[in-house]
Write a protein that holds these residues in place. Structure first.
Motif, PDB file in Angstrom:
ATOM      1  N   TYR A   1      -8.469   7.978 -11.418  1.00  0.00           N
ATOM      2  CA  TYR A   1      -7.362   7.865 -10.465  1.00  0.00           C
ATOM      3  C   TYR A   1      -7.465   6.521  -9.744  1.00  0.00           C
ATOM      4  O   TYR A   1      -8.560   5.952  -9.608  1.00  0.00           O
ATOM      5  CB  TYR A   1      -7.417   9.002  -9.440  1.00  0.00           C
ATOM      6  CG  TYR A   1      -7.084  10.354 -10.020  1.00  0.00           C
ATOM      7  CD1 TYR A   1      -5.847  10.945  -9.790  1.00  0.00           C
ATOM      8  CD2 TYR A   1      -8.012  11.039 -10.795  1.00  0.00           C
ATOM      9  CE1 TYR A   1      -5.539  12.195 -10.316  1.00  0.00           C
ATOM     10  CE2 TYR A   1      -7.710  12.280 -11.330  1.00  0.00           C
ATOM     11  CZ  TYR A   1      -6.472  12.856 -11.091  1.00  0.00           C
ATOM     12  OH  TYR A   1      -6.170  14.078 -11.624  1.00  0.00           O
TER      13      TYR A   1
ATOM     14  N   PHE B   1       0.687  -2.135  -9.115  1.00  0.00           N
ATOM     15  CA  PHE B   1       1.038  -0.878  -9.780  1.00  0.00           C
ATOM     16  C   PHE B   1       1.189  -1.102 -11.290  1.00  0.00           C
ATOM     17  O   PHE B   1       0.675  -0.309 -12.095  1.00  0.00           O
ATOM     18  CB  PHE B   1       2.340  -0.329  -9.198  1.00  0.00           C
ATOM     19  CG  PHE B   1       2.768   0.982  -9.798  1.00  0.00           C
ATOM     20  CD1 PHE B   1       2.251   2.177  -9.325  1.00  0.00           C
ATOM     21  CD2 PHE B   1       3.682   1.025 -10.845  1.00  0.00           C
ATOM     22  CE1 PHE B   1       2.638   3.390  -9.877  1.00  0.00           C
ATOM     23  CE2 PHE B   1       4.077   2.224 -11.399  1.00  0.00           C
ATOM     24  CZ  PHE B   1       3.553   3.416 -10.914  1.00  0.00           C
ATOM     25  N   ASP B   2       1.864  -2.171 -11.687  1.00  0.00           N
ATOM     26  CA  ASP B   2       2.050  -2.488 -13.114  1.00  0.00           C
ATOM     27  C   ASP B   2       0.713  -2.653 -13.818  1.00  0.00           C
ATOM     28  O   ASP B   2       0.550  -2.243 -14.975  1.00  0.00           O
ATOM     29  CB  ASP B   2       2.856  -3.782 -13.275  1.00  0.00           C
ATOM     30  CG  ASP B   2       4.284  -3.664 -12.753  1.00  0.00           C
ATOM     31  OD1 ASP B   2       4.751  -2.524 -12.552  1.00  0.00           O
ATOM     32  OD2 ASP B   2       4.921  -4.712 -12.538  1.00  0.00           O
TER      33      ASP B   2
ATOM     34  N   VAL C   1      -0.839   0.955 -14.242  1.00  0.00           N
ATOM     35  CA  VAL C   1      -0.104   1.921 -15.060  1.00  0.00           C
ATOM     36  C   VAL C   1      -0.326   1.645 -16.556  1.00  0.00           C
ATOM     37  O   VAL C   1      -0.024   2.489 -17.400  1.00  0.00           O
ATOM     38  CB  VAL C   1       1.401   1.894 -14.698  1.00  0.00           C
ATOM     39  CG1 VAL C   1       2.134   0.770 -15.427  1.00  0.00           C
ATOM     40  CG2 VAL C   1       2.048   3.245 -14.975  1.00  0.00           C
ATOM     41  N   LYS C   2      -0.903   0.487 -16.877  1.00  0.00           N
ATOM     42  CA  LYS C   2      -1.262   0.190 -18.266  1.00  0.00           C
ATOM     43  C   LYS C   2      -2.431   1.043 -18.736  1.00  0.00           C
ATOM     44  O   LYS C   2      -2.579   1.299 -19.928  1.00  0.00           O
ATOM     45  CB  LYS C   2      -1.657  -1.289 -18.412  1.00  0.00           C
ATOM     46  CG  LYS C   2      -0.559  -2.289 -18.189  1.00  0.00           C
ATOM     47  CD  LYS C   2      -1.127  -3.704 -18.254  1.00  0.00           C
ATOM     48  CE  LYS C   2      -0.084  -4.740 -17.909  1.00  0.00           C
ATOM     49  NZ  LYS C   2      -0.671  -6.115 -17.850  1.00  0.00           N
TER      50      LYS C   2
ATOM     51  N   PRO D   1      -2.351   7.264 -16.300  1.00  0.00           N
ATOM     52  CA  PRO D   1      -1.060   7.958 -16.218  1.00  0.00           C
ATOM     53  C   PRO D   1      -0.438   7.701 -14.840  1.00  0.00           C
ATOM     54  O   PRO D   1      -1.157   7.660 -13.838  1.00  0.00           O
ATOM     55  CB  PRO D   1      -1.431   9.437 -16.385  1.00  0.00           C
ATOM     56  CG  PRO D   1      -2.821   9.446 -16.936  1.00  0.00           C
ATOM     57  CD  PRO D   1      -3.481   8.198 -16.461  1.00  0.00           C
ATOM     58  N   PRO D   2       0.883   7.532 -14.752  1.00  0.00           N
ATOM     59  CA  PRO D   2       1.515   7.268 -13.447  1.00  0.00           C
ATOM     60  C   PRO D   2       1.199   8.338 -12.405  1.00  0.00           C
ATOM     61  O   PRO D   2       1.095   8.028 -11.219  1.00  0.00           O
ATOM     62  CB  PRO D   2       3.016   7.254 -13.776  1.00  0.00           C
ATOM     63  CG  PRO D   2       3.085   6.935 -15.235  1.00  0.00           C
ATOM     64  CD  PRO D   2       1.852   7.528 -15.851  1.00  0.00           C
ATOM     65  N   GLU D   3       1.008   9.579 -12.853  1.00  0.00           N
ATOM     66  CA  GLU D   3       0.729  10.657 -11.897  1.00  0.00           C
ATOM     67  C   GLU D   3      -0.691  10.551 -11.306  1.00  0.00           C
ATOM     68  O   GLU D   3      -1.029  11.294 -10.379  1.00  0.00           O
ATOM     69  CB  GLU D   3       0.913  12.023 -12.548  1.00  0.00           C
ATOM     70  CG  GLU D   3       0.047  12.303 -13.753  1.00  0.00           C
ATOM     71  CD  GLU D   3       0.698  11.895 -15.074  1.00  0.00           C
ATOM     72  OE1 GLU D   3       0.285  12.452 -16.114  1.00  0.00           O
ATOM     73  OE2 GLU D   3       1.601  11.031 -15.062  1.00  0.00           O
TER      74      GLU D   3
ATOM     75  N   ILE E   1      -1.819   7.671  -9.960  1.00  0.00           N
ATOM     76  CA  ILE E   1      -1.815   6.510  -9.075  1.00  0.00           C
ATOM     77  C   ILE E   1      -1.237   6.918  -7.719  1.00  0.00           C
ATOM     78  O   ILE E   1      -0.138   7.472  -7.638  1.00  0.00           O
ATOM     79  CB  ILE E   1      -0.991   5.355  -9.681  1.00  0.00           C
ATOM     80  CG1 ILE E   1      -1.600   4.937 -11.032  1.00  0.00           C
ATOM     81  CG2 ILE E   1      -0.962   4.168  -8.729  1.00  0.00           C
ATOM     82  CD1 ILE E   1      -0.807   3.865 -11.764  1.00  0.00           C
TER      83      ILE E   1
ATOM     84  N   LEU F   1       8.677   1.341  -5.366  1.00  0.00           N
ATOM     85  CA  LEU F   1       8.126   2.209  -6.419  1.00  0.00           C
ATOM     86  C   LEU F   1       8.931   3.509  -6.442  1.00  0.00           C
ATOM     87  O   LEU F   1       8.430   4.579  -6.103  1.00  0.00           O
ATOM     88  CB  LEU F   1       6.643   2.491  -6.155  1.00  0.00           C
ATOM     89  CG  LEU F   1       5.711   1.273  -6.098  1.00  0.00           C
ATOM     90  CD1 LEU F   1       4.294   1.695  -5.722  1.00  0.00           C
ATOM     91  CD2 LEU F   1       5.704   0.514  -7.425  1.00  0.00           C
TER      92      LEU F   1
ATOM     93  N   LEU G   1       7.617   6.793  -8.074  1.00  0.00           N
ATOM     94  CA  LEU G   1       6.375   7.400  -7.601  1.00  0.00           C
ATOM     95  C   LEU G   1       6.704   8.615  -6.740  1.00  0.00           C
ATOM     96  O   LEU G   1       7.394   8.494  -5.729  1.00  0.00           O
ATOM     97  CB  LEU G   1       5.567   6.380  -6.795  1.00  0.00           C
ATOM     98  CG  LEU G   1       4.105   6.720  -6.509  1.00  0.00           C
ATOM     99  CD1 LEU G   1       3.297   6.718  -7.806  1.00  0.00           C
ATOM    100  CD2 LEU G   1       3.509   5.729  -5.516  1.00  0.00           C
TER     101      LEU G   1
ATOM    102  N   GLN H   1       2.468  11.389  -3.938  1.00  0.00           N
ATOM    103  CA  GLN H   1       1.499  10.356  -4.304  1.00  0.00           C
ATOM    104  C   GLN H   1       1.565   9.163  -3.353  1.00  0.00           C
ATOM    105  O   GLN H   1       0.907   8.153  -3.588  1.00  0.00           O
ATOM    106  CB  GLN H   1       1.723   9.912  -5.748  1.00  0.00           C
ATOM    107  CG  GLN H   1       1.287  10.965  -6.760  1.00  0.00           C
ATOM    108  CD  GLN H   1       1.727  10.674  -8.180  1.00  0.00           C
ATOM    109  OE1 GLN H   1       2.322  11.530  -8.851  1.00  0.00           O
ATOM    110  NE2 GLN H   1       1.454   9.475  -8.657  1.00  0.00           N
TER     111      GLN H   1
END
Length: 388
Positions: free
Chosen positions: A33, A72-73, A76-77, A80-82, A84, A100, A103, A107
């Motif tokens: 995370y 953030f970019d 996210v590579k 998982p976005p969830e 962050i 964002l 998001l 979160q």
């Protein structure tokens, strides 16, 4: 026919092998995370960074993405976005949501009152652990420059693997390139069982220039990037030793609390936390703290001098940041002007020239981190909040 059957079986085994590797990678990434810190005021980058719209929310370099969005970019590579999360305060919550938009609200952790980065990270850690008790956590500021993304991601992978196997807090350190008084300095202690990972012997936050020079020349000190890695469980244990039992009591009073109960409890109890930065809390008071030597081209985009150092220089070693400028007999300057404004500069050497809104700053580039903060305080006292 026999050969074709062998080839089919071989293909199936290869697919199973790669599927098992992919499953392990996915399982590993689901445990990781990221907590992005986006609540700072950014006063050392004044006047471009302002009280109501600080540096992390600015597209400073004209790339089309703000510093928060770029951070953030970057993550996210690999996550998982969830996985962050973003920590901020009430003043900036709407900006985070605008920048964002995908998001989820749960979160974004919004401090009810400003208490520094340490309490907000403790809160984020608690929320993440309720989702995944085996979580590994990366804590990162939202306003950093990374030159070599591949090297950065490799260092992250090495660091996460290390903290997953050891009960330690790991901070990423980079070798100083100048005696910068605006950074924190970590002294290397004993080497661990892993190359490039050392115990933290001491930590000095923003020393005077003469001490920063001594630290750099000794070779024993590395810059603190503010990027920390740890198992969530180990991190919360450190916080519970350092801080009053504010968030821990929630687990005792309501072991199966809902999101709404958590928010109500935090609103009521958050002001009891001391105002403390994560860096000083961990590096000065934490246990089992280690630093990993990294080399991915790093700068804290919090000072004009740091931006000057990390950007490409033009004629006369001038750095012009997304601005229209005519220069004559000028060198070693950093210049940032608003869109639609033309600067004609002659005979200027070693200065910051920055304009935003109702403020134009022209000052010596050396020791700008302390000078700019001084000017901000003086302007605030003499002319009021409209110029801050």
């Amino acid at each position: 026919m026999h050969l074709s059957k062998i080839l089919r079986n071989l293909a199936v085994e290869i697919l199973r092998y790669y599927y098992s590797i992919l499953s392990k990678i996915m399982e590993k990434s689901m445990k990781n995370y990221c907590v992005i810190l986006a609540g700072g005021k950014g006063r050392r980058l004044w006047p471009s960074s302002r009280e109501r719209f600080p540096k992390q929310f600015i597209d400073f370099f004209g790339t089309g993405r703000t510093q928060l969005q770029t951070t953030f970019d970057r993550f996210v590579k690999i996550l998982p976005p969830e996985n962050i999360f973003v920590c901020t305060n009430q003043e900036f919550a709407y900006i985070v949501r605008e920048q964002l938009p995908d998001l989820p609200v749960r979160q974004i952790l919004v401090e009810p009152v400003n208490r520094g980065t340490a309490p907000s990270v403790a809160w984020a850690d608690m929320r993440i652990l309720r989702r995944n008790p085996d979580a590994n956590i990366i804590i990162v500021p939202s306003d950093q420059f990374v030159l070599n993304e591949d090297s950065f991601l490799h260092s992250l992978d090495e660091g996460i693997s290390y903290v997953a196997e050891h009960d330690v807090m790991l901070v990423m350190g980079v070798k100083p390139t100048r005696p910068e008084p605006g950074y924190g300095y970590i002294q290397l202690g004993d080497l661990s069982c892993k190359p490039d990972v050392y115990q933290v012997k001491s930590f000095t936050e923003k020393p005077e220039r003469e001490f920063a020079t001594m630290f750099m020349e000794s070779g024993e000190f590395y810059w603190n990037t503010g990027i920390f890695l740890a198992k969530g469980r180990f991190l919360i244990e450190n916080f519970e030793r350092m801080f009053p039992e504010v968030l821990r009591n929630l687990k005792v009073e309501k072991p199966d609390y809902s999101y709404e109960e958590e928010m109500e409890y935090v609103t009521r109890n958050y002001p009891r936390y001391p105002n403390m930065k994560l860096d000083s809390a961990v590096l000065e008071h934490g246990q089992n703290i280690y630093v990993m030597k990294c080399d991915f081209g790093w700068a804290d985009l919090g000072t004009w001098h740091a931006i000057y150092e990390c950007m490409e220089r033009g004629d006369g070693d001038n750095v012009v940041v997304n601005s229209e400028v005519m220069l004559e007999e000028s060198s070693n300057n950093i210049i940032k002007l608003p869109k639609g404004r033309l600067g004609v500069i002659s005979g200027l050497n070693g200065y910051i020239v920055a304009e935003e809104g109702n403020v134009l700053l022209i000052c010596k580039k050396s020791d700008s981190s302390s000078l700019v903060k001084k000017y901000v305080s003086e302007v605030q006292m003499k002319y009021g909040e409209d110029f801050i």
